[in-house]
Each structure stands twice: as structure tokens, then as C-alpha cells.
Design a protein around this motif. Sequence first.
Motif, PDB file in Angstrom:
ATOM      1  N   GLU A 124       0.873  -1.173   0.000  1.00 54.02           N
ATOM      2  CA  GLU A 124       0.000   0.000   0.000  1.00 54.02           C
ATOM      3  C   GLU A 124       0.915   1.230   0.000  1.00 54.02           C
ATOM      4  O   GLU A 124       2.004   1.189   0.570  1.00 54.02           O
ATOM      5  CB  GLU A 124      -0.821  -0.101   1.279  1.00 54.02           C
ATOM      6  CG  GLU A 124      -1.622   1.083   1.663  1.00 54.02           C
ATOM      7  CD  GLU A 124      -2.158   0.946   3.098  1.00 54.02           C
ATOM      8  OE1 GLU A 124      -2.869   1.858   3.500  1.00 54.02           O
ATOM      9  OE2 GLU A 124      -1.832  -0.048   3.789  1.00 54.02           O
ATOM     10  N   VAL A 125       0.488   2.341  -0.650  1.00 52.93           N
ATOM     11  CA  VAL A 125       1.326   3.551  -0.707  1.00 52.93           C
ATOM     12  C   VAL A 125       0.847   4.548   0.347  1.00 52.93           C
ATOM     13  O   VAL A 125      -0.336   4.875   0.397  1.00 52.93           O
ATOM     14  CB  VAL A 125       1.255   4.214  -2.103  1.00 52.93           C
ATOM     15  CG1 VAL A 125       2.146   5.441  -2.164  1.00 52.93           C
ATOM     16  CG2 VAL A 125       1.644   3.213  -3.182  1.00 52.93           C
ATOM     17  N   VAL A 126       1.763   5.015   1.225  1.00 56.23           N
ATOM     18  CA  VAL A 126       1.405   6.027   2.226  1.00 56.23           C
ATOM     19  C   VAL A 126       2.373   7.206   2.117  1.00 56.23           C
ATOM     20  O   VAL A 126       3.433   7.082   1.505  1.00 56.23           O
ATOM     21  CB  VAL A 126       1.445   5.462   3.679  1.00 56.23           C
ATOM     22  CG1 VAL A 126       0.434   4.354   3.862  1.00 56.23           C
ATOM     23  CG2 VAL A 126       2.842   4.990   4.033  1.00 56.23           C
ATOM     24  N   GLU A 127       1.996   8.324   2.727  1.00 51.29           N
ATOM     25  CA  GLU A 127       2.869   9.493   2.683  1.00 51.29           C
ATOM     26  C   GLU A 127       3.036  10.101   4.059  1.00 51.29           C
ATOM     27  O   GLU A 127       2.202   9.876   4.937  1.00 51.29           O
ATOM     28  CB  GLU A 127       2.269  10.548   1.741  1.00 51.29           C
ATOM     29  CG  GLU A 127       2.460  10.184   0.296  1.00 51.29           C
ATOM     30  CD  GLU A 127       2.038  11.284  -0.653  1.00 51.29           C
ATOM     31  OE1 GLU A 127       1.257  12.162  -0.242  1.00 51.29           O
ATOM     32  OE2 GLU A 127       2.504  11.249  -1.797  1.00 51.29           O
ATOM     33  N   GLY A 128       4.112  10.855   4.246  1.00 50.87           N
ATOM     34  CA  GLY A 128       4.331  11.538   5.520  1.00 50.87           C
ATOM     35  C   GLY A 128       4.849  12.937   5.281  1.00 50.87           C
ATOM     36  O   GLY A 128       5.172  13.280   4.139  1.00 50.87           O
ATOM     37  N   VAL A 171       8.253   7.804   8.300  1.00 56.23           N
ATOM     38  CA  VAL A 171       6.902   7.435   7.858  1.00 56.23           C
ATOM     39  C   VAL A 171       6.535   6.016   8.318  1.00 56.23           C
ATOM     40  O   VAL A 171       5.359   5.706   8.515  1.00 56.23           O
ATOM     41  CB  VAL A 171       6.741   7.582   6.312  1.00 56.23           C
ATOM     42  CG1 VAL A 171       5.287   7.427   5.911  1.00 56.23           C
ATOM     43  CG2 VAL A 171       7.284   8.917   5.833  1.00 56.23           C
ATOM     44  N   GLN A 172       7.568   5.159   8.536  1.00 58.22           N
ATOM     45  CA  GLN A 172       7.294   3.826   9.111  1.00 58.22           C
ATOM     46  C   GLN A 172       6.510   3.981  10.411  1.00 58.22           C
ATOM     47  O   GLN A 172       5.496   3.321  10.641  1.00 58.22           O
ATOM     48  CB  GLN A 172       8.605   3.107   9.469  1.00 58.22           C
ATOM     49  CG  GLN A 172       9.486   2.690   8.328  1.00 58.22           C
ATOM     50  CD  GLN A 172      10.731   1.966   8.852  1.00 58.22           C
ATOM     51  OE1 GLN A 172      10.697   1.320   9.902  1.00 58.22           O
ATOM     52  NE2 GLN A 172      11.831   2.078   8.134  1.00 58.22           N
ATOM     53  N   LEU A 185       3.790  -1.803   3.308  1.00 62.15           N
ATOM     54  CA  LEU A 185       3.603  -0.452   2.766  1.00 62.15           C
ATOM     55  C   LEU A 185       4.878   0.133   2.193  1.00 62.15           C
ATOM     56  O   LEU A 185       5.981  -0.271   2.570  1.00 62.15           O
ATOM     57  CB  LEU A 185       3.021   0.464   3.836  1.00 62.15           C
ATOM     58  CG  LEU A 185       3.752   0.634   5.163  1.00 62.15           C
ATOM     59  CD1 LEU A 185       4.764   1.771   5.081  1.00 62.15           C
ATOM     60  CD2 LEU A 185       2.731   0.932   6.265  1.00 62.15           C
ATOM     61  N   ILE A 186       4.712   1.077   1.279  1.00 64.21           N
ATOM     62  CA  ILE A 186       5.846   1.888   0.821  1.00 64.21           C
ATOM     63  C   ILE A 186       5.495   3.360   1.035  1.00 64.21           C
ATOM     64  O   ILE A 186       4.323   3.729   1.036  1.00 64.21           O
ATOM     65  CB  ILE A 186       6.220   1.653  -0.662  1.00 64.21           C
ATOM     66  CG1 ILE A 186       5.023   1.867  -1.590  1.00 64.21           C
ATOM     67  CG2 ILE A 186       6.849   0.289  -0.877  1.00 64.21           C
ATOM     68  CD1 ILE A 186       5.420   1.973  -3.057  1.00 64.21           C
ATOM     69  N   ALA A 187       6.544   4.167   1.264  1.00 60.53           N
ATOM     70  CA  ALA A 187       6.333   5.595   1.517  1.00 60.53           C
ATOM     71  C   ALA A 187       7.311   6.390   0.666  1.00 60.53           C
ATOM     72  O   ALA A 187       8.459   6.600   1.050  1.00 60.53           O
ATOM     73  CB  ALA A 187       6.537   5.901   2.997  1.00 60.53           C
ATOM     74  N   PRO A 188       6.894   6.804  -0.532  1.00 54.78           N
ATOM     75  CA  PRO A 188       7.784   7.600  -1.382  1.00 54.78           C
ATOM     76  C   PRO A 188       7.757   9.065  -0.973  1.00 54.78           C
ATOM     77  O   PRO A 188       6.767   9.523  -0.406  1.00 54.78           O
ATOM     78  CB  PRO A 188       7.169   7.428  -2.779  1.00 54.78           C
ATOM     79  CG  PRO A 188       5.724   7.145  -2.531  1.00 54.78           C
ATOM     80  CD  PRO A 188       5.597   6.544  -1.166  1.00 54.78           C
ATOM     81  N   GLY A 189       8.831   9.797  -1.238  1.00 51.81           N
ATOM     82  CA  GLY A 189       8.788  11.237  -0.967  1.00 51.81           C
ATOM     83  C   GLY A 189      10.149  11.894  -0.988  1.00 51.81           C
ATOM     84  O   GLY A 189      11.190  11.260  -1.140  1.00 51.81           O
ATOM     85  N   ARG A 190      10.100  13.235  -0.787  1.00 54.05           N
ATOM     86  CA  ARG A 190      11.298  14.065  -0.866  1.00 54.05           C
ATOM     87  C   ARG A 190      12.014  14.097   0.481  1.00 54.05           C
ATOM     88  O   ARG A 190      11.350  14.172   1.520  1.00 54.05           O
ATOM     89  CB  ARG A 190      10.871  15.479  -1.247  1.00 54.05           C
ATOM     90  CG  ARG A 190      11.977  16.411  -1.608  1.00 54.05           C
ATOM     91  CD  ARG A 190      11.399  17.796  -1.788  1.00 54.05           C
ATOM     92  NE  ARG A 190      10.794  17.953  -3.105  1.00 54.05           N
ATOM     93  CZ  ARG A 190      11.327  18.716  -4.063  1.00 54.05           C
ATOM     94  NH1 ARG A 190      12.438  19.382  -3.853  1.00 54.05           N
ATOM     95  NH2 ARG A 190      10.732  18.838  -5.222  1.00 54.05           N
ATOM     96  N   GLU A 209      10.565   4.469   1.007  1.00 53.96           N
ATOM     97  CA  GLU A 209      10.701   3.580   2.157  1.00 53.96           C
ATOM     98  C   GLU A 209       9.818   2.359   1.954  1.00 53.96           C
ATOM     99  O   GLU A 209       8.779   2.446   1.281  1.00 53.96           O
ATOM    100  CB  GLU A 209      10.215   4.336   3.406  1.00 53.96           C
ATOM    101  CG  GLU A 209      10.603   3.707   4.715  1.00 53.96           C
ATOM    102  CD  GLU A 209      12.064   3.992   5.055  1.00 53.96           C
ATOM    103  OE1 GLU A 209      12.689   4.821   4.364  1.00 53.96           O
ATOM    104  OE2 GLU A 209      12.575   3.384   6.017  1.00 53.96           O
ATOM    105  N   GLY A 210      10.220   1.242   2.530  1.00 56.14           N
ATOM    106  CA  GLY A 210       9.352   0.060   2.492  1.00 56.14           C
ATOM    107  C   GLY A 210       9.283  -0.542   3.884  1.00 56.14           C
ATOM    108  O   GLY A 210      10.260  -0.492   4.635  1.00 56.14           O
TER     109      GLY A 210
END
Length: 336
Positions: A124-128, A171-172, A185-190, A209-210
Motif C-alpha cells: 500500500e502507498v502512504v505518505e508523511g 513514515v514507518q 507499505l511503501i512511503a515515497p517522498g522528498r 521507504e518500504g
Amino acid sequence: MRDELEQLKKQALTELEQIKQPEQLKDFEINYLGRKGKLTSVLKQLKDVPKIDRPAMGSLANETKQGIIQSLELKKTQLVQGPKLAMSAIEATWPGRDFGLGHLHPITQFLNKVQDIFMSMGFEVVEGPEVETQKFNFDLLNIPKNHPARDAWDTFYVEGGLLMRTHTSPVQLRAMKKSKPPVRLIAPGRVFRNEATDAGHETNFYQCEGLVIDKCITVANLISTLESFLKQVFGQNVKIRVRPEYYPFVEPGLDVDMQCLICGGSGCSVCKQRGWLEMLGSGMVHPTVLKNMGVDPAKYSGFAFGLGIDRLMMLYHSINDIRFSYSGDSRFLEQF
Ligand code: PHE
């Protein structure tokens, strides 16, 4: 009267057509539309038309008049403004200028590819947030104040003790505030670092992140997941190796290398004669970090990884300088 009106209109339009000088237009107007003009004299006959036909004839007369007026106006525009238009050199048949359509940035394109691959594996894709607290960026990840590892993740501090996050690892923790295991989950971002910029380093770049937490998750799951990912990006011939590496939030910590695709492992300038390319950091989530997430380390285990998106994208497209990505130079961007 009907015939006369039609006749008059024809005559007027032919006469108008032959006019070449703007000065002649005034005479034309007086001659046809003036008080003693031709149209006026025909209109005078209206009172002799039988009452029953009068409205129809009236409106025909009006139509004729409007038709002549419109044609006169058109002619005026042609004779008066025509030369002006010609002087301003507008070439109406010249094709318009092509402004060109933009497209997604190569990093975004690559990130979309990464997300598609992990989503196909059930992630699942999440963001922080990009502005983080020290607690989430460091403390809860097992990097307390004065821990030497903070040096490796030096960043830009903003007011109120907040900072620009140095990695996507916080984000984990943020995601686990809302979820219970099992999670994938994965958390892509800058992310941001206090770096001296060069071909391989930027002060801001992208990570993905994974995090996987479940019962009985082992290093074998970690390796097979990441190998499968790299094969889907770089092809089935990919060979990987894992090396021990230290990250305070995992135990054991592992770096995953991929055999250089350019030289096939014999050594070249891209892999700096090593034959292998460092691809990502990973490891089994540290029991302390699991506890900080509200997960019981006696029941659950998990692995985490951090992909350097810029690095992977550069390798994918054979780009040798990270600074191209952030230059905004269309000569670079138009190649994707
Ligand atoms: N956060 C680490 C970094 O920025 C990468 C990493 C993520 C390593 C998860 C291990 C596990 O370098």
C-alpha cells in the motif's frame, strides 16, 4: 413592390461591389439610404399596399434596408481598415506557434514505475510530512540526541526544533500509528540533507521507504522481495548480493548491491571498478523500533528498506550527474 425591393437590393450590391475609393461610400449612402434616396422612395409606396399584405411587405422592406446597411459597413471596413491590416503584416494563414506539451519529470515517471511494481506485490502507498520532529526523524528510530549516527543524517533545522526530514524512515512510525500488523507499505517522498553538492549528492532528493511486518518475517523475505523488485526494474538477468551495514533502526542491517549491468561484473567506470553497484539500505526492524511503533517484538517481526529513487533512476537511464534532475533544463527534460 416586392419586385422593386429585390431589384433595388441587387442594384445596390452590384454598385457597392464596384466602389474602390472610400470617398464614394458617402454618395452611395445618400443615393440609397438618404431622405430622398432610392429606398426611401420605394418605401413610400407602402401606404398603397393592401392592408392585409402590409406587415409582410414592411418586414421585407426592412430586411432589404438592413441588408444594404450591412453590406455598406462591410465595404467600409474593407476599404478603410484593409490597408491598415496589410501594413501590420498579419498573415492570417501562417500556422500558429507550437508551445509544446510538458510531461512528467523523469523522477516522477520512475517513482510511478516503482509504485506500480510494489502495488502489484500487495504493498500500500502512504505518505508523511517533509517537515519532521526530531522525535520521529531520530529518537524513535533509535538515534537519540548525541548519538554519532545523527552526523550521517545532518539536515536543515527550522524554527521550533523542527527539521527537514533526512529520510523517509519516520513514515514507518507515522503509518504504524494508524495500522496494526500485518502491514506491507511503501512511503515515497522528498528528503533533505546538509550536503556539499556534487555529481552524486544533492541537498534534496527522493527516497522510497518500504515496511513489512507480520508473523515469521525473515531476512529471506527481505532478500527475495528486493531481488524481485530489482529484476522487474532492470531485467531478469539482475544478480544481487547483500552486505552487512549499520543503520540504528534495523538489526541486522544490510545493503543490497546489484552486479554492474554495464560491465557484467568485471569492473568499469560506472561501478568504479568494483563490479557491483550499491542499490539500497535495508534490514530487520529493530525490536526497540517495533516497540516504538506499538508492535510486540515477541509476536511480530519485519523488514524495512530505503530506496534512493534518484540513484536508481540515474542508473536506469544512464545519467551521470544528479544535478541534471533539478536543473530545470529543458534540453535534459525533453529526452524523457
Ligand atoms: N533511512 C536509511 C537512509 O536514509 C535507509 C534505510 C531504510 C536503511 C530502511 C534501512 C532500513 O539511509
